[in-house]
Design a protein around this motif. Structure first.
Motif, PDB file in Angstrom:
ATOM      1  N   GLN A 193       0.875  -1.173  -0.124  1.00  0.00           N
ATOM      2  CA  GLN A 193       0.085   0.003  -0.072  1.00  0.00           C
ATOM      3  C   GLN A 193       0.920   1.420  -0.100  1.00  0.00           C
ATOM      4  O   GLN A 193       1.944   1.209   0.573  1.00  0.00           O
ATOM      5  N   LYS A 194       0.169   2.504  -0.516  1.00  0.00           N
ATOM      6  CA  LYS A 194       0.971   3.569  -0.645  1.00  0.00           C
ATOM      7  C   LYS A 194       0.170   4.861  -0.190  1.00  0.00           C
ATOM      8  O   LYS A 194      -1.170   4.680  -0.128  1.00  0.00           O
ATOM      9  N   GLY A 195       0.833   5.893   0.617  1.00  0.00           N
ATOM     10  CA  GLY A 195      -0.179   6.796   0.892  1.00  0.00           C
ATOM     11  C   GLY A 195      -0.695   7.023   2.238  1.00  0.00           C
ATOM     12  O   GLY A 195       0.011   6.284   3.367  1.00  0.00           O
ATOM     13  N   CYS A 196      -1.228   8.006   2.700  1.00  0.00           N
ATOM     14  CA  CYS A 196      -1.643   8.380   3.906  1.00  0.00           C
ATOM     15  C   CYS A 196      -2.966   7.646   4.525  1.00  0.00           C
ATOM     16  O   CYS A 196      -3.723   7.732   3.640  1.00  0.00           O
ATOM     17  N   ASP A 197      -3.123   7.021   5.457  1.00  0.00           N
ATOM     18  CA  ASP A 197      -4.139   6.216   5.906  1.00  0.00           C
ATOM     19  C   ASP A 197      -5.204   7.298   6.869  1.00  0.00           C
ATOM     20  O   ASP A 197      -6.216   6.623   7.151  1.00  0.00           O
ATOM     21  N   TYR A 202       2.174   6.646   7.279  1.00  0.00           N
ATOM     22  CA  TYR A 202       2.190   6.621   5.814  1.00  0.00           C
ATOM     23  C   TYR A 202       2.812   5.372   5.139  1.00  0.00           C
ATOM     24  O   TYR A 202       3.966   4.852   5.581  1.00  0.00           O
ATOM     25  N   TYR A 203       2.171   4.906   4.109  1.00  0.00           N
ATOM     26  CA  TYR A 203       2.309   3.626   3.738  1.00  0.00           C
ATOM     27  C   TYR A 203       3.367   3.927   2.370  1.00  0.00           C
ATOM     28  O   TYR A 203       3.101   4.708   1.530  1.00  0.00           O
ATOM     29  N   ASP A 204       4.650   3.351   2.288  1.00  0.00           N
ATOM     30  CA  ASP A 204       5.444   4.012   1.348  1.00  0.00           C
ATOM     31  C   ASP A 204       5.881   3.047   0.256  1.00  0.00           C
ATOM     32  O   ASP A 204       6.847   3.486  -0.522  1.00  0.00           O
ATOM     33  N   CYS A 299       5.435  13.464   1.670  1.00  0.00           N
ATOM     34  CA  CYS A 299       4.286  12.470   1.062  1.00  0.00           C
ATOM     35  C   CYS A 299       3.267  12.518   1.932  1.00  0.00           C
ATOM     36  O   CYS A 299       2.177  12.528   1.407  1.00  0.00           O
ATOM     37  N   TRP A 300       3.418  12.135   3.177  1.00  0.00           N
ATOM     38  CA  TRP A 300       2.251  12.279   3.928  1.00  0.00           C
ATOM     39  C   TRP A 300       1.507  13.511   3.944  1.00  0.00           C
ATOM     40  O   TRP A 300       0.137  13.393   3.894  1.00  0.00           O
TER      41      TRP A 300
END
Length: 401
Positions: A193-197, A202-204, A299-300
């Motif tokens: 997974q990637k992105g902010c939950d 933060y999934y990288d 990115c978060w």
């Protein structure tokens, strides 16, 4: 004669409850994987939703082929420490090497033409290989399923992961994936997974593909792309010959308790794959600690900003290290946005235009974009000095404020 297989690992930015957006990103990744010649595509953990089986909620991988469900494989080792606490939501599947019938919902029955499908701890036996599944935490567990699966002849291991960013964690993740096949041989595919939950995590991303202990394909660790697809072509004969040289592995394999096999009338390799170039090992390129600190939180912030539908950030600057570091991270976010737009990311461009309320705007200069989305003010106390005020003012000017 070789058995070349092309496989795809995906890193997707899936949002909770964004069912239409999640479906679009999944379908887009499938389309990209097929266009690159992949015959197997792997997505991240919980890219759709969990399942209920006999009134128990499980975190599962659902494996499809041509509108048919081949297997639903529930997660067996749950992450229950730190940020995760999966036992709040799911129950681990504790029936090792057992398969039950799962009654599909009627809406799914109408699509697949199936009433029931296998549910449990099994592997897939295609015409040319055997494929097994791990889910996130199971790679980190001391009794990882890939150990016994590999001894039972599984040649391709897949891991759908939801692994969040922690400083230097990528080193451990890469070592675990490569070591999974170094002693036992095999191909390992990891999607993440990637992105902010929506909270602090933060999934990288960091999708990867490995064979016989060596990385052959590396995905980006920090990227603003919502969909990233990594494809590699590998030869199954390399797995077979690698294993044949490990006598201790062969002795252990002769005594292994076999897994239930779901027979699949499909081959991952093709007869015309002989002319396809086989991927060669690469050296993993890690970010420095300073780069991780700069890129991960940035990115978060971007993901949080666009999801919250707000216009930007407000930060009181004191001239001290905490507020100054935060301001630098916001500027790093602006730099990543400009870089993504320069590289042709239409989604980032659309989000940036919506945030600044200008349908013609193109973020090119990080300082200019920072001025539009970031507001600072000087926050003094009785202990503040002219030096701290000057530092705050200088930093604000340097980042475009």
């Amino acid at each position: 004669m070789g058995r070349a297989v092309s496989v795809a690992a995906c890193a997707l930015n899936q949002w909770a409850l964004d069912f239409e957006g999640n479906a679009e990103r999944i379908l887009r990744s499938i389309s990209i994987a097929k266009s690159k010649g992949a015959r197997y595509r792997l997505g991240p953990e919980l890219e759709i939703w969990p399942l209920m089986h006999r009134n128990v909620r499980y975190n599962c991988r659902v494996i499809f082929l041509n509108k048919k469900i081949l297997l639903i494989r529930p997660k067996m080792s749950l992450a229950n420490a730190g940020n995760y606490r999966e036992l709040r939501w799911f129950t681990p599947w504790n029936k090792a090497r057992q398969v039950e019938e799962y009654l599909l919902p009627r809406i799914i029955q109408e699509v697949t033409g199936q009433d029931t499908v296998p549910f449990g701890d099994a592997v897939l036996a295609t015409k040319d290989t055997c494929l097994g599944t791990e889910i996130c935490e199971e790679l980190w567990a001391p009794n990882s399923p890939h150990i016994e699966m590999g001894l039972d002849g599984v040649e391709i291991f897949t891991n759908s992961s939801g692994s969040h960013h922690v400083l230097r964690k990528a080193h451990t993740r890469v070592d675990l994936v490569n070591s999974a096949t170094a002693k036992n041989g095999g191909i390992y595919i990891l999607s993440n997974q990637k992105g902010c939950d929506g909270d602090r995590l933060y999934y990288d991303g960091c999708a990867m593909i490995s064979i016989n202990g060596e990385t052959v394909a590396q995905g980006s660790q920090f990227s603003l792309d919502d969909v990233e697809v990594l494809v590699a072509t590998l030869d199954l004969e390399d797995v077979q010959s690698y294993r044949a040289e490990i006598s201790s592995r062969n002795l252990a394999a002769s005594k292994v308790n076999p897994f239930p096999r779901i027979k699949v009338n499909f081959a991952l390799s093709c007869s015309d794959d002989l002319a396809v170039p086989i991927c060669v090992p690469i050296q993993w390129k890690h970010h420095s600690p300073e780069e991780e600190i700069c890129l991960g939180p940035a990115c978060w912030l971007w993901d949080y900003l666009r999801r919250s539908r707000q216009a930007g950030f407000l930060l009181p600057l004191s001239g001290g290290i905490d507020s100054s570091a935060t301001a630098c991270i916001v500027y790093s976010m602006c730099h990543q946005v400009c870089l993504a737009v320069k590289n042709g990311n239409a989604e980032v461009l659309a989000d940036a235009r919506r945030i600044v309320h200008d349908e013609t705007y193109v973020p090119q200069d990080p300082r200019e974009f920072c001025k539009l989305v970031f507001t600072t003010c000087y926050m003094a106390s009785e202990n503040s000095s002219q030096d701290t005020r000057n530092r705050a003012k200088l930093l604000a000017e340097q980042i475009g404020r």
